[in-house]
Scaffold this motif. Sequence first.
Motif, PDB file in Angstrom:
ATOM      1  N   VAL A 135      23.728  10.526  14.956  1.00 19.88           N
ATOM      2  CA  VAL A 135      24.758  11.197  15.477  1.00 19.88           C
ATOM      3  C   VAL A 135      25.710  11.059  14.777  1.00 19.88           C
ATOM      4  CG1 VAL A 135      26.374  10.976  17.524  1.00 19.88           C
ATOM      5  CG2 VAL A 135      24.097  11.140  18.093  1.00 19.88           C
ATOM      6  N   ALA A 136      25.998   9.656  14.019  1.00 18.57           N
ATOM      7  CA  ALA A 136      27.390   9.333  13.356  1.00 18.57           C
ATOM      8  C   ALA A 136      27.198  10.455  12.117  1.00 18.57           C
ATOM      9  CB  ALA A 136      26.879   8.089  12.800  1.00 18.57           C
ATOM     10  N   LEU A 137      26.013  10.849  11.726  1.00 20.76           N
ATOM     11  CA  LEU A 137      25.988  11.807  10.379  1.00 20.76           C
ATOM     12  C   LEU A 137      26.121  13.393  10.735  1.00 20.76           C
ATOM     13  CD1 LEU A 137      22.923  10.336   8.613  1.00 20.76           C
ATOM     14  CD2 LEU A 137      25.387  10.256   7.938  1.00 20.76           C
ATOM     15  N   ILE A 138      25.378  13.676  11.880  1.00 20.22           N
ATOM     16  CA  ILE A 138      25.395  15.110  12.216  1.00 20.22           C
ATOM     17  C   ILE A 138      25.784  15.590  13.569  1.00 20.22           C
ATOM     18  CG2 ILE A 138      23.426  15.532  10.726  1.00 20.22           C
ATOM     19  CD1 ILE A 138      21.549  15.587  13.118  1.00 20.22           C
ATOM     20  N   GLY A 139      26.261  14.694  14.280  1.00 17.32           N
ATOM     21  CA  GLY A 139      26.800  15.051  15.825  1.00 17.32           C
ATOM     22  C   GLY A 139      25.864  15.051  16.958  1.00 17.32           C
ATOM     23  N   PRO A 140      26.190  14.976  17.980  1.00 14.64           N
ATOM     24  CA  PRO A 140      25.164  14.635  19.107  1.00 14.64           C
ATOM     25  C   PRO A 140      24.252  16.207  19.348  1.00 14.64           C
ATOM     26  CG  PRO A 140      27.500  14.876  20.062  1.00 14.64           C
ATOM     27  CD  PRO A 140      27.510  14.664  18.752  1.00 14.64           C
ATOM     28  N   ALA A 141      24.889  17.405  19.290  1.00  9.48           N
ATOM     29  CA  ALA A 141      24.092  18.211  19.611  1.00  9.48           C
ATOM     30  C   ALA A 141      22.808  18.624  18.580  1.00  9.48           C
ATOM     31  CB  ALA A 141      25.079  19.584  19.639  1.00  9.48           C
ATOM     32  N   ARG A 142      23.413  18.429  17.135  1.00  9.38           N
ATOM     33  CA  ARG A 142      22.245  18.528  16.319  1.00  9.38           C
ATOM     34  C   ARG A 142      21.305  17.401  16.275  1.00  9.38           C
ATOM     35  NH1 ARG A 142      26.761  20.359  11.597  1.00  9.38           N
ATOM     36  NH2 ARG A 142      26.664  22.668  12.055  1.00  9.38           N
ATOM     37  N   ALA A 143      21.868  16.393  16.668  1.00 11.73           N
ATOM     38  CA  ALA A 143      20.847  15.137  16.924  1.00 11.73           C
ATOM     39  C   ALA A 143      19.634  15.542  18.055  1.00 11.73           C
ATOM     40  CB  ALA A 143      21.469  14.005  17.356  1.00 11.73           C
ATOM     41  N   LYS A 144      20.326  16.122  18.963  1.00  7.30           N
ATOM     42  CA  LYS A 144      19.258  16.689  19.983  1.00  7.30           C
ATOM     43  C   LYS A 144      18.408  17.692  19.529  1.00  7.30           C
ATOM     44  CE  LYS A 144      22.737  15.276  23.716  1.00  7.30           C
ATOM     45  NZ  LYS A 144      23.644  15.847  24.487  1.00  7.30           N
ATOM     46  N   LEU A 145      18.879  18.733  18.882  1.00 11.05           N
ATOM     47  CA  LEU A 145      18.036  19.524  18.092  1.00 11.05           C
ATOM     48  C   LEU A 145      16.900  18.975  17.517  1.00 11.05           C
ATOM     49  CD1 LEU A 145      20.449  22.344  16.591  1.00 11.05           C
ATOM     50  CD2 LEU A 145      18.769  22.512  18.223  1.00 11.05           C
ATOM     51  N   ILE A 146      17.269  17.880  16.971  1.00 10.34           N
ATOM     52  CA  ILE A 146      15.846  17.122  16.042  1.00 10.34           C
ATOM     53  C   ILE A 146      15.138  16.254  16.943  1.00 10.34           C
ATOM     54  CG2 ILE A 146      15.417  15.182  14.408  1.00 10.34           C
ATOM     55  CD1 ILE A 146      17.850  16.453  12.746  1.00 10.34           C
ATOM     56  N   LEU A 147      15.626  15.388  17.916  1.00 11.07           N
ATOM     57  CA  LEU A 147      15.043  14.580  18.690  1.00 11.07           C
ATOM     58  C   LEU A 147      14.570  15.353  20.032  1.00 11.07           C
ATOM     59  CD1 LEU A 147      17.330  11.469  18.402  1.00 11.07           C
ATOM     60  CD2 LEU A 147      15.298  11.699  17.282  1.00 11.07           C
ATOM     61  N   MET A 148      14.929  16.069  20.546  1.00  5.63           N
ATOM     62  CA  MET A 148      14.637  16.769  21.716  1.00  5.63           C
ATOM     63  C   MET A 148      14.061  17.930  21.792  1.00  5.63           C
ATOM     64  SD  MET A 148      17.643  15.604  24.200  1.00  5.63           S
ATOM     65  CE  MET A 148      16.721  15.687  25.763  1.00  5.63           C
ATOM     66  N   ALA A 149      14.520  18.826  20.829  1.00  2.00           N
ATOM     67  CA  ALA A 149      13.930  19.971  20.546  1.00  2.00           C
ATOM     68  C   ALA A 149      12.985  20.346  19.451  1.00  2.00           C
ATOM     69  CB  ALA A 149      15.048  21.381  20.339  1.00  2.00           C
ATOM     70  N   GLY A 150      12.715  19.221  18.688  1.00  2.00           N
ATOM     71  CA  GLY A 150      11.575  19.360  17.734  1.00  2.00           C
ATOM     72  C   GLY A 150      11.960  20.222  16.644  1.00  2.00           C
ATOM     73  N   ALA A 151      13.269  20.367  16.026  1.00  2.00           N
ATOM     74  CA  ALA A 151      13.531  21.266  15.010  1.00  2.00           C
ATOM     75  C   ALA A 151      13.281  20.588  13.932  1.00  2.00           C
ATOM     76  CB  ALA A 151      14.991  21.456  15.056  1.00  2.00           C
ATOM     77  N   LYS A 152      12.772  21.271  12.982  1.00  2.00           N
ATOM     78  CA  LYS A 152      12.408  21.072  11.487  1.00  2.00           C
ATOM     79  C   LYS A 152      13.498  21.647  10.716  1.00  2.00           C
ATOM     80  CE  LYS A 152       7.504  20.713  11.455  1.00  2.00           C
ATOM     81  NZ  LYS A 152       6.121  21.094  10.825  1.00  2.00           N
ATOM     82  N   ILE A 153      14.384  20.664  10.027  1.00  2.00           N
ATOM     83  CA  ILE A 153      15.663  21.068   9.194  1.00  2.00           C
ATOM     84  C   ILE A 153      14.878  21.026   7.647  1.00  2.00           C
ATOM     85  CG2 ILE A 153      17.845  20.494   8.826  1.00  2.00           C
ATOM     86  CD1 ILE A 153      17.171  20.879  11.777  1.00  2.00           C
ATOM     87  N   GLU A 154      15.490  22.273   7.000  1.00  2.00           N
ATOM     88  CA  GLU A 154      15.163  22.378   5.636  1.00  2.00           C
ATOM     89  C   GLU A 154      16.329  21.692   5.001  1.00  2.00           C
ATOM     90  OE1 GLU A 154      12.476  24.304   4.239  1.00  2.00           O
ATOM     91  OE2 GLU A 154      12.064  25.355   6.288  1.00  2.00           O
TER      92      GLU A 154
END
Length: 200
Positions: A135-154
């Motif tokens: 969250v400190a690096l990318i914010g809470p919404a993007r953290a949820k994209l990775i941790l909850m929505a399973g997003a793979k970030i290029e």
Amino acid sequence: MIGVMREGGLLVLTLQRPDKANALSKAMLSDLLAALDDPPQVLILTGEGRVFSAGADLEEAKAGLATDPIWDQLSNRIATLPSLTIAALNGTLAGGAMGMALACDLRLAVPGAKFFYPVMRLGYLPQPADPARLVALIGPARAKLILMAGAKIEAEEALAWGLIDRIVVPEDLLTTARALGADVLAAIPGHASAIKRLIG
């Protein structure tokens, strides 16, 4: 399975299990921790092959490694080092292995690297310190994209988000990491750690 190279105040730790996508065993995590008993001025974490780390070794994860406190012990140790810490990510970073990269001061990655943390799909919680660092690096919404929505970030998106700091071609990765640590290695003892404390 861990390469340890000391050169003056520089310590380079290399994950050396490329045939298993540098999947981390309990022994490897213990070796990484032990290598930090004598803190360097500059730490570089990297891996062999085309993947930095796929996370926990699957067999050991099923046997309890996925929830072992050693992950947080390692990331917290890296985060509190009085050193400049650089993750030189030679490829994809996944799962619990993300913790050690999140704990570093700087993150470099090669083109084509992907970043994902599939705890939701696998039924585990992330390591305790990882969400706040993410969250400190990318914010809470993007953290949820990775941790909850399973997003793979290029890599390119990770750079735009602030998850990584630079994209570097593979042949220049370690050279660039070393160059970023050069001023710290040339400084008087304690100067870098004093600046790090001021930054917070």
